[in-house]
Write a protein that holds these residues in place. Structure first.
Motif, PDB file in Angstrom:
ATOM      1  N   GLY A 199      37.618  26.925   1.733  1.00 47.64           N
ATOM      2  CA  GLY A 199      38.404  27.827   0.914  1.00 47.64           C
ATOM      3  C   GLY A 199      38.210  27.397  -0.526  1.00 47.64           C
ATOM      4  N   VAL A 200      39.147  27.743  -1.369  1.00 48.13           N
ATOM      5  CA  VAL A 200      39.047  27.330  -2.774  1.00 48.13           C
ATOM      6  C   VAL A 200      40.447  27.370  -3.377  1.00 48.13           C
ATOM      7  N   GLU A 201      40.687  26.519  -4.373  1.00 42.92           N
ATOM      8  CA  GLU A 201      41.965  26.553  -5.089  1.00 42.92           C
ATOM      9  C   GLU A 201      41.708  26.949  -6.542  1.00 42.92           C
ATOM     10  N   PHE A 202      42.416  27.987  -6.973  1.00 53.36           N
ATOM     11  CA  PHE A 202      42.304  28.461  -8.352  1.00 53.36           C
ATOM     12  C   PHE A 202      43.565  28.107  -9.121  1.00 53.36           C
ATOM     13  N   ASP A 203      43.394  27.812 -10.392  1.00 51.06           N
ATOM     14  CA  ASP A 203      44.573  27.728 -11.248  1.00 51.06           C
ATOM     15  C   ASP A 203      44.567  28.950 -12.155  1.00 51.06           C
ATOM     16  N   CYS A 204      45.736  29.413 -12.469  1.00 48.78           N
ATOM     17  CA  CYS A 204      45.832  30.529 -13.399  1.00 48.78           C
ATOM     18  C   CYS A 204      47.118  30.345 -14.184  1.00 48.78           C
ATOM     19  N   VAL A 205      47.402  31.288 -15.021  1.00 53.58           N
ATOM     20  CA  VAL A 205      48.508  31.125 -15.954  1.00 53.58           C
ATOM     21  C   VAL A 205      49.848  30.916 -15.232  1.00 53.58           C
TER      22      VAL A 205
ATOM     23  N   ARG B 197      40.201  30.517 -19.161  1.00 51.17           N
ATOM     24  CA  ARG B 197      41.552  30.004 -19.412  1.00 51.17           C
ATOM     25  C   ARG B 197      42.554  31.134 -19.318  1.00 51.17           C
ATOM     26  N   ASN B 198      43.723  30.810 -18.784  1.00 52.62           N
ATOM     27  CA  ASN B 198      44.825  31.767 -18.744  1.00 52.62           C
ATOM     28  C   ASN B 198      44.489  33.094 -18.072  1.00 52.62           C
ATOM     29  N   LEU B 199      43.752  33.021 -16.985  1.00 51.90           N
ATOM     30  CA  LEU B 199      43.499  34.247 -16.211  1.00 51.90           C
ATOM     31  C   LEU B 199      44.821  34.723 -15.621  1.00 51.90           C
ATOM     32  N   PRO B 200      45.095  36.018 -15.714  1.00 50.14           N
ATOM     33  CA  PRO B 200      46.323  36.501 -15.075  1.00 50.14           C
ATOM     34  C   PRO B 200      46.220  36.398 -13.552  1.00 50.14           C
ATOM     35  N   ALA B 201      47.345  36.107 -12.927  1.00 52.09           N
ATOM     36  CA  ALA B 201      47.361  35.916 -11.470  1.00 52.09           C
ATOM     37  C   ALA B 201      46.840  37.144 -10.740  1.00 52.09           C
TER      38      ALA B 201
END
Ligand SMILES: [Zn+2]
Ligand SMILES: [Zn+2]
Length: 195
Positions: free
Chosen positions: A61-67, A84-88
């Protein structure tokens, strides 16, 4: 009863800079009750380096970070361009467009970036019960899943062997592929349990 136990949130060194868990460590430490692990390194979908895990099934799978906080994705073939700061909603739409499932990682954690009360505002397919956080916050995640009428999945979020064997996911169906995982989450045939 046929069931499959999977740790749905594991970080390996070489793939996640924050982790010092090697495939070898994992192989030695993982409970015999666990049938598989899902590697969910940050913004990496497929193996960067070769590794071997002998006794357990390995999924990616993968883990994303977002705003808003962290999102776990399963069943996708590509990742969005990292910004940076991609909206969810952008990440969640990307996951759904590819037929995957989007899971809110550690929503109420006091030590990770979680969605907190905003989890309700998004089209999540499941809520994660994370093995590294306080039990009260795990229970809060479980209650939220009930309120949202979506299942829970469990993961250790291990970054070292000491963090393995905490919370895992019990699937009520045999799991042999990522498609099986996606289908089971959509059909609510899974839940987070302690191991
Ligand atoms: Zn996280
Ligand atoms: Zn993580």
């Amino acid at each position: 009863m046929i069931m499959t136990i999977i740790d749905m949130h594991v970080h390996l060194c070489n793939r996640s800079r924050c982790s010092n868990l090697s495939a070898e460590n994992l192989n030695e430490t993982i409970s015999k009750q666990i049938d598989g692990v899902c590697l969910t390194d940050h913004w990496i979908l497929h193996p960067k380096k070769l590794y071997s895990i002998r006794d357990v099934k390995v999924f990616h799978g993968v883990e994303f970070d977002c705003v808003m906080g962290d999102i776990l994705a399963y069943g996708i073939d590509s990742i969005p361009l990292r910004k940076r700061n991609l909206p969810a909603e952008k990440i969640i739409n990307h996951i759904h467009d590819q037929g995957g499932v989007a899971v809110c990682a550690h929503p109420f954690s006091n030590r990770h970036d979680g969605f907190g009360k905003y989890v309700y505002d998004y089209e999540f397919d499941a809520i994660e019960v994370n093995g590294t956080i306080l039990e009260g916050l795990q229970v809060k995640a479980e209650k939220t899943a009930v309120e949202m009428d979506i299942p829970t999945i469990g993961g250790s979020d291990a970054h070292s062997y000491r963090q393995l064997n905490t919370i895992v996911t019990k699937f009520n169906v045999p799991i042999n592929s990522m498609d099986d995982i996606v289908k089971a989450i959509r059909n609510k045939e899974c839940k987070a349990i302690k191991i």
